[in-house]
Design a protein around this motif. Structure first.
Motif, PDB file in Angstrom:
ATOM      1  N   GLU A 245      20.617  16.887 113.099  1.00  0.00           N
ATOM      2  CA  GLU A 245      21.803  17.625 113.538  1.00  0.00           C
ATOM      3  C   GLU A 245      21.592  19.125 113.375  1.00  0.00           C
ATOM      4  N   VAL A 246      20.986  19.498 112.244  1.00  0.00           N
ATOM      5  CA  VAL A 246      20.731  20.910 111.977  1.00  0.00           C
ATOM      6  C   VAL A 246      19.767  21.474 113.019  1.00  0.00           C
TER       7      VAL A 246
ATOM      8  N   MET B  89      25.208  28.408 110.416  1.00  0.00           N
ATOM      9  CA  MET B  89      25.117  27.013 109.982  1.00  0.00           C
ATOM     10  C   MET B  89      26.104  26.715 108.864  1.00  0.00           C
TER      11      MET B  89
ATOM     12  N   TYR C 277      28.248  23.505 108.250  1.00  0.00           N
ATOM     13  CA  TYR C 277      27.835  22.716 107.090  1.00  0.00           C
ATOM     14  C   TYR C 277      28.084  23.510 105.808  1.00  0.00           C
TER      15      TYR C 277
ATOM     16  N   LEU D 202      18.956  24.704 102.916  1.00  0.00           N
ATOM     17  CA  LEU D 202      18.789  25.355 104.215  1.00  0.00           C
ATOM     18  C   LEU D 202      17.467  26.107 104.279  1.00  0.00           C
TER      19      LEU D 202
END
Length: 199
Positions: free
Chosen positions: A122-123, A181, A185, A193
């Motif tokens: 997803e990232v 992001m 998230y 990350l």
């Protein structure tokens, strides 16, 4: 020497307003001076290159306050001194890390459960969307590093840029990506990350 002339004032106002081109001009204008500051403090060319990159990255992060600065040389010296001190602390910490700790750290980063794999996918998709909106130079450098796997030196040679410019642009790209992001998230740790980027 410390008093800002009109041209410099205008440049700082543009940088504080997120103008990427103005930041590039600022970088080229003050690079040599910041490098001299760093060398005075560290006496190590390789260390200076990293510290100078961190200085300009720090300036970019604090760009909103640039328009209020009265003495840019003093400001840059203080930032350089702080970054040099941080570099020395981190170097000292790296040298004192026990070898027994290294395998444990590697195990933790290598262990990935299905949930982490799903988040990773997803990232990756989210990053692709965010990258499309990066400033052109940031996007190009990030993709050359991320997709082609090129080192800073190779990117610099291909684009006729200095390695320091490439490092600064990569850090700006990562800062912008992580910033976006975290909106989607918020519970992902910054360490996770950054680990994702360093894979």
């Amino acid at each position: 020497m410390g008093t800002l002339n009109l041209e410099t004032q205008n440049l700082l106002h543009l940088v504080s307003g997120d103008n990427q081109r103005a930041f590039d001009s600022f970088y080229h204008l003050y690079y040599s001076q910041v490098f001299r500051f760093a060398y005075f403090l560290l006496k190590d060319t390789n260390a200076c290159q990293e510290v100078v990159s961190n200085v300009f990255f720090s300036v970019w992060k604090s760009r909103k306050s640039l328009a209020e600065i009265q003495n840019i040389e003093t400001y840059l010296y203080v930032v350089t001194r702080n970054e040099a001190s941080r570099y020395q602390r981190e170097e000292s910490a790296r040298k004192t890390v026990s070898l027994d700790q290294s395998p444990l750290q590697i195990e933790k980063t290598d262990m990935e459960n299905p949930e982490e794999e799903m988040i990773g996918q997803e990232v990756e998709e989210l990053i692709n969307r965010i990258v499309e909106n990066l400033p052109e130079k940031c996007r190009l450098i990030f993709l050359m590093n991320r997709i082609e796997g090129l080192k800073n030196k190779e990117i610099a040679e291909r684009l006729s840029l200095s390695e320091s410019t490439v490092r600064v642009q990569m850090k700006i790209a990562i800062e912008k990506i992580v910033e976006q992001m975290r909106i989607y998230y918020p519970h992902l740790s910054l360490v996770w990350l950054l680990t994702f980027f360093l894979r």
